[in-house]
Enzyme design. Structure first.
Site, short mmCIF file in Angstrom:
data_model
loop_
_atom_site.label_atom_id
_atom_site.label_comp_id
_atom_site.label_asym_id
_atom_site.label_seq_id
_atom_site.Cartn_x
_atom_site.Cartn_y
_atom_site.Cartn_z
CD GLU A 17 -3.18 0.60 0.25
OE1 GLU A 17 -2.63 1.61 -0.24
OE2 GLU A 17 -4.39 0.39 0.15
NE ARG A 100 -5.00 -2.89 8.93
CZ ARG A 100 -5.09 -2.33 7.74
NH1 ARG A 100 -4.67 -1.08 7.56
NH2 ARG A 100 -5.63 -2.98 6.71
CG ASN A 102 -6.01 1.10 5.21
OD1 ASN A 102 -5.13 0.26 5.04
ND2 ASN A 102 -6.90 1.40 4.29
CG ASN A 148 -8.35 1.96 1.02
OD1 ASN A 148 -7.15 2.23 1.07
ND2 ASN A 148 -8.80 0.72 1.00
CG ASP A 197 -7.16 -0.08 -2.03
OD1 ASP A 197 -6.58 0.75 -1.31
OD2 ASP A 197 -7.23 -1.28 -1.74
#
Length: 284
Positions: A17, A100, A102, A148, A197
């Protein structure tokens, strides 16, 4: 596939990522969130090095003062590489078990916009946060299941953010005080497009979106129309960035988790046929 280069290295990312182009290091950085490491590709010699982290490594962004800021677990930290030293700036989602960080991006004002999500990807316990240059952290939107792909208008007028679980990219106006306007649907993905994404803008205002589940990166015009796609030999495409001195090279991350694909989790280079915009940095 024609025009697609798989970066040679000894491993694959469970969840690659957040690719970042660093002009001052002539390198592309990216994270393996589940593998808990930050990776660096030198464009001078294609050498890849990795830096292990103590928790999920969600993103890495350059600081104007030198070094980096990174999202590790739920901590936002100043990070020195290659020494791999971390100093905590602050923490998000305090008291929420199983969340978490991201994906994140810096804007033209030197702030960072970062989402959070549950590790299990199955409930709306995540949120969207702003890290200011003075170290202050503000929750600006929520809830999210899979926060995202922030993409920031370089002029600081608006940002795009998505909840991958909703297959929708949202648009927010950015006010002068850093607060956000109302969340407005911007692009709703059709099933054949996969799920949105990571994202980035090109120099013409086009939006490039990594399409999870569809094995491609897709460009949308400034009015939200689907323009073209570049196919990749992996299904779980996660993010993309422009790189190189002329910003005419594109690097794309992917994930190997839960799939059996030879190129799953690889870092790819493709020719986007256009140029990107300079990397924005955190001013704290």
């Amino acid at each position: 596939m024609r025009g697609v280069r798989v970066i040679t290295r000894d491993s694959r990312d469970l969840l690659g990522e957040g690719p970042l182009w660093s002009m001052r290091e002539n390198a592309v950085f990216w994270v393996d969130i589940l593998g808990r490491r930050i990776n660096r590709l030198s464009l001078a010699d294609d050498n890849v090095t990795s830096f292990e982290q103590p928790d999920h490594a969600a993103w890495i962004i350059e600081r104007t003062a030198g070094g980096f800021v990174a999202g590790i677990g739920l901590d936002m930290v100043r990070l020195d590489l290659p020494a791999n030293r971390r100093k905590i700036i602050g923490q998000v989602d305090r008291g929420i078990q199983g969340n978490r960080l991201n994906d994140a991006k810096a804007d033209a004002a030197g702030r960072i916009w970062a989402g959070t999500m549950p590790i299990t990807c199955d409930r709306p316990t995540g949120a969207f946060h702003r890290l200011d240059p003075d170290g202050g952290i503000t929750r600006v939107d929520g809830p999210y299941t899979i926060a995202n792909g922030p993409a920031i208008d370089p002029d600081g007028r608006f940002l795009l953010h998505t909840d991958t679980a909703l297959a929708t990219i949202f648009r927010f106006d950015i006010r002068e005080d850093g607060s956000l306007g109302a969340r407005q649907p911007y692009i709703r993905f059709e099933p054949a497009w996969g799920n949105p994404d990571g994202m980035t803008f090109d120099a013409e205002g086009g939006l490039w979106v990594a399409c999870w589940g569809a094995g491609c990166v897709t460009r949308f015009t400034p009015d939200g129309r689907r323009d073209r796609s570049i196919d990749l030999p992996a299904s779980q495409i996660t993010s993309c960035t422009f790189a190189g001195p002329d910003l005419d090279r594109m690097f794309v991350t992917s994930a190997a988790v839960d799939v059996d694909e030879p190129a799953g989790g690889a870092l790819f280079e493709v020719d986007p046929g256009c140029r990107g915009r300079p990397t924005l940095m955190y001013r704290g």
